[in-house]
Motif scaffolding. Structure first.
Motif, PDB file in Angstrom:
ATOM      1  N   GLU A  28       0.994  -1.003   0.132  1.00 36.16           N
ATOM      2  CA  GLU A  28      -0.197  -0.285  -0.133  1.00 36.16           C
ATOM      3  C   GLU A  28       1.005   1.124  -0.002  1.00 36.16           C
ATOM      4  O   GLU A  28       1.975   1.440   0.186  1.00 36.16           O
ATOM      5  N   ASP A  29       0.339   2.027  -0.247  1.00 37.29           N
ATOM      6  CA  ASP A  29       1.588   3.897  -0.035  1.00 37.29           C
ATOM      7  C   ASP A  29       2.455   3.508  -0.792  1.00 37.29           C
ATOM      8  O   ASP A  29       3.267   4.943  -0.658  1.00 37.29           O
ATOM      9  N   PHE A  33       8.151  -4.006  -1.368  1.00 33.40           N
ATOM     10  CA  PHE A  33       9.054  -4.993  -0.642  1.00 33.40           C
ATOM     11  C   PHE A  33      10.013  -6.136  -1.562  1.00 33.40           C
ATOM     12  O   PHE A  33       9.114  -6.551  -2.749  1.00 33.40           O
ATOM     13  N   ARG A  41      15.775  -8.742   2.155  1.00 32.69           N
ATOM     14  CA  ARG A  41      14.317  -7.653   2.730  1.00 32.69           C
ATOM     15  C   ARG A  41      14.667  -6.066   2.174  1.00 32.69           C
ATOM     16  O   ARG A  41      15.731  -6.151   3.274  1.00 32.69           O
ATOM     17  N   VAL A  43      12.371  -2.670   1.644  1.00 27.76           N
ATOM     18  CA  VAL A  43      11.110  -1.767   1.589  1.00 27.76           C
ATOM     19  C   VAL A  43      11.240  -0.519   0.575  1.00 27.76           C
ATOM     20  O   VAL A  43      12.611   0.460   1.958  1.00 27.76           O
ATOM     21  N   LYS A  45      10.272   3.057  -0.190  1.00 23.37           N
ATOM     22  CA  LYS A  45       9.250   3.543  -1.121  1.00 23.37           C
ATOM     23  C   LYS A  45       8.634   3.939  -2.535  1.00 23.37           C
ATOM     24  O   LYS A  45       9.596   5.333  -2.771  1.00 23.37           O
ATOM     25  N   GLN A  65       8.797  12.342  -1.451  1.00 20.62           N
ATOM     26  CA  GLN A  65       7.748  13.036  -1.020  1.00 20.62           C
ATOM     27  C   GLN A  65       7.608  15.241  -1.571  1.00 20.62           C
ATOM     28  O   GLN A  65       6.097  15.740  -1.279  1.00 20.62           O
ATOM     29  N   ARG A 221       2.310   9.822  11.904  1.00 27.83           N
ATOM     30  CA  ARG A 221       3.925  10.855  11.525  1.00 27.83           C
ATOM     31  C   ARG A 221       4.310  10.779   9.424  1.00 27.83           C
ATOM     32  O   ARG A 221       4.793  11.319   9.077  1.00 27.83           O
ATOM     33  N   ASN A 222       3.390  10.127   8.783  1.00 23.46           N
ATOM     34  CA  ASN A 222       3.324  10.378   7.048  1.00 23.46           C
ATOM     35  C   ASN A 222       2.860  12.205   6.665  1.00 23.46           C
ATOM     36  O   ASN A 222       2.354  12.630   7.928  1.00 23.46           O
ATOM     37  N   PRO A 226      -1.321   8.363   4.960  1.00 19.27           N
ATOM     38  CA  PRO A 226      -1.203   6.983   5.058  1.00 19.27           C
ATOM     39  C   PRO A 226      -2.404   6.778   3.554  1.00 19.27           C
ATOM     40  O   PRO A 226      -1.545   5.205   3.663  1.00 19.27           O
ATOM     41  N   HIS A 227      -3.795   6.488   3.859  1.00 19.86           N
ATOM     42  CA  HIS A 227      -4.431   5.397   2.700  1.00 19.86           C
ATOM     43  C   HIS A 227      -4.882   5.930   1.739  1.00 19.86           C
ATOM     44  O   HIS A 227      -5.358   6.983   1.668  1.00 19.86           O
TER      45      HIS A 227
END
Ligand SMILES: [Zn+2]
Ligand SMILES: [Zn+2]
Lengths: 266, 199
Positions: A28-29, A33, A41, A43, A45, A65, A221-222, A226-227
């Motif tokens: 999401e967002d 991954f 592993r 992740v 953005k 951002q 904190r985003n 976030p969604h």
């Protein structure tokens, strides 16, 4: 050989991000991954920009951002941390301007208005602007379920909506207000953490299909919402609630940015 | 409190934060209630033996009402995420063990890795928050068999905590249960004072 090296595109230059990746799962967002054959592993953005499978190269690009388009919106909030009001209690609300539930302390107001929609019809509420906050006091006589909405002019028309519950009520059928752009909760029940919450997006009372609906919550904190969801064939979208406190849903079109504050008692 | 809190909310309130460990405890409590067919409004005789003192135990306490204070929570320090929940009235017990690979979903793993990192950047803090939300939804929506092994066991025979009158420690003057006090040659001491005498 079916693994690939992942390169991150940064300011026009490719940088090796991870070697021999054999698994990429978009989250999401704008998250990706990645897992490689060594079991490492990571992740990021980022979004996939190009896949050169013959050369085992995958190029990803950071979703920075800066790219996020921060638009000003307005929203309503209860002036209590209790989630609802008791009968006979003074009902006070705040109108805020900003983005992602972060109020702009230098907000300038043009011509904000607040309307109450209850069982006895519609009426305008007094709004007192005090620095960046608009204060609304519904007094002590308010009772039942009241839909409150605010409108403000700007580059786009700004709309905010909230439900005020005074006293304890069990089940309600609610009508939309008929705003140019409106977010309606589907079925009025207490929103709970760990459960899905469904809303419907309406444009002049008609379901809006396939639009982007965003959601955030108090104290995220985003920097950005976030969604992100997309409305289905009925103009509905669901969100699994995982944060304490209130949520804010936001939707926009060419002319309007409309928000809905989901008040949670926990 | 005006509104009934859901079991999940009770657990979060009690524990003070949300974390995968607590949510796993919430799912374990849900499993116990389902398996033992207990209605918490009616029955309040549940007891639990917990083999860990991690986050999940707080869900057992908050949801099932098995608490240290009530004496229906027994701690066995085995370092295992295993809960034996039983009802003496129903003469039924279930032993619930968290599966070894229960939390192997990528978001939860990444969350736990970040969680134990000493310092986080602003971006990582935001990522942590997002990962927790994803992990939250994942844990709450998994079938119970994906998360736990369980089986019926005999209702454990446990001694109820013995309640004896308090006596006064000759050294510190504080009260101590008679069966915990230590009688030395010339005085009656609480375990704490006894230990400091030795040291
Ligand atoms: Zn915890
Ligand atoms: Zn003593």
């Amino acid at each position: 050989m079916c693994e690939a090296n992942v390169y991150l595109l940064k300011e026009g230059r490719e940088e090796l991000f991870m070697e021999k990746v054999d698994r990429i799962i978009p989250g999401e967002d704008n998250t990706l991954f990645m897992e490689n054959i060594f079991g490492e592993r990571r992740v990021a953005k980022a979004a996939i920009r190009e896949m050169e499978l013959v050369h085992h190269r995958i190029i990803i690009e950071e979703v920075s951002q800066q790219q996020i388009n921060v638009g000003t919106e307005i929203w309503l909030d209860l002036d209590t941390d209790h989630g609802h009001f008791h009968e006979g209690e003074e009902v006070r609300l705040n109108l805020l301007k900003g983005y992602n539930m972060k109020a702009d302390l230098d907000a300038v107001w043009e011509s904000p208005q607040v309307i109450l929609v209850g069982q006895s019809g519609r009426r305008q509420a007094d709004l007192h602007l005090h620095s960046h906050i608009g204060h609304i006091n519904l007094g002590k006589e308010a009772d039942g379920l009241i839909q409150v909405y605010a409108r403000e002019t700007g580059e786009k028309e700004l709309i905010a909506k909230l439900l005020v519950e005074v006293g304890h009520h069990h089940h309600h059928e609610m009508q939309h207000i008929g705003l140019p752009l409106e977010i309606m909760p589907c079925g009025y029940a207490h929103a709970r953490m760990g459960e899905n919450y469904e809303v419907q997006v309406l444009q002049n009372g008609q379901p809006l299909v396939g639009v982007e609906l965003r959601a955030t919550y108090a104290n995220t904190r985003n920097r950005d919402y976030p969604h992100t969801m997309t409305t289905d064939q009925e103009g509905k979208a669901r969100l699994f609630l995982t944060a304490r406190g209130n949520y804010l849903f936001s939707v926009s079109n060419e002319e309007t940015i409309s928000t809905f504050t989901l008040v949670k008692s926990f | 409190m005006c509104k009934d809190m859901s079991p999940l909310e009770k657990a979060i309130q009690f524990h003070g934060h949300i974390c995968p460990g607590l949510l796993m405890g919430v799912r374990a409590a849900e499993l116990a209630l389902e398996y033992l067919q207990v209605d918490l409004d009616q029955d309040d005789d549940l007891a639990a033996i917990v083999e860990t003192n991690f986050c999940g135990v707080d869900a057992i306490q908050a949801i099932l009402g098995c608490t240290f204070g009530k004496g229906n929570l027994y701690f066995r320090d085995y370092g295992k995420i295993v809960y034996t929940i039983f009802s003496r009235k129903k003469q039924q017990a279930i032993r619930i063990a968290q599966r070894f690979e229960a939390l192997d979903d990528p978001n939860t793993k990444r969350y736990l890795a970040l969680r134990f990192q000493e310092q986080l950047t602003t971006e990582e803090e935001a990522e942590l928050e997002d990962l927790l939300a994803l992990s939250f939804e994942w844990i709450m929506s998994q079938p119970l068999e994906r998360l736990f092994h369980w089986r019926q066991v005999d209702v454990p025979e446990l001694n109820k905590a013995e309640i004896t009158p308090s006596v006064q420690c000759h050294k510190c003057g504080e009260g101590v249960l008679k069966n915990k006090a230590v009688l030395t040659d010339d005085s009656l001491l609480c375990p704490e004072c006894r230990l400091s005498m030795e040291g």
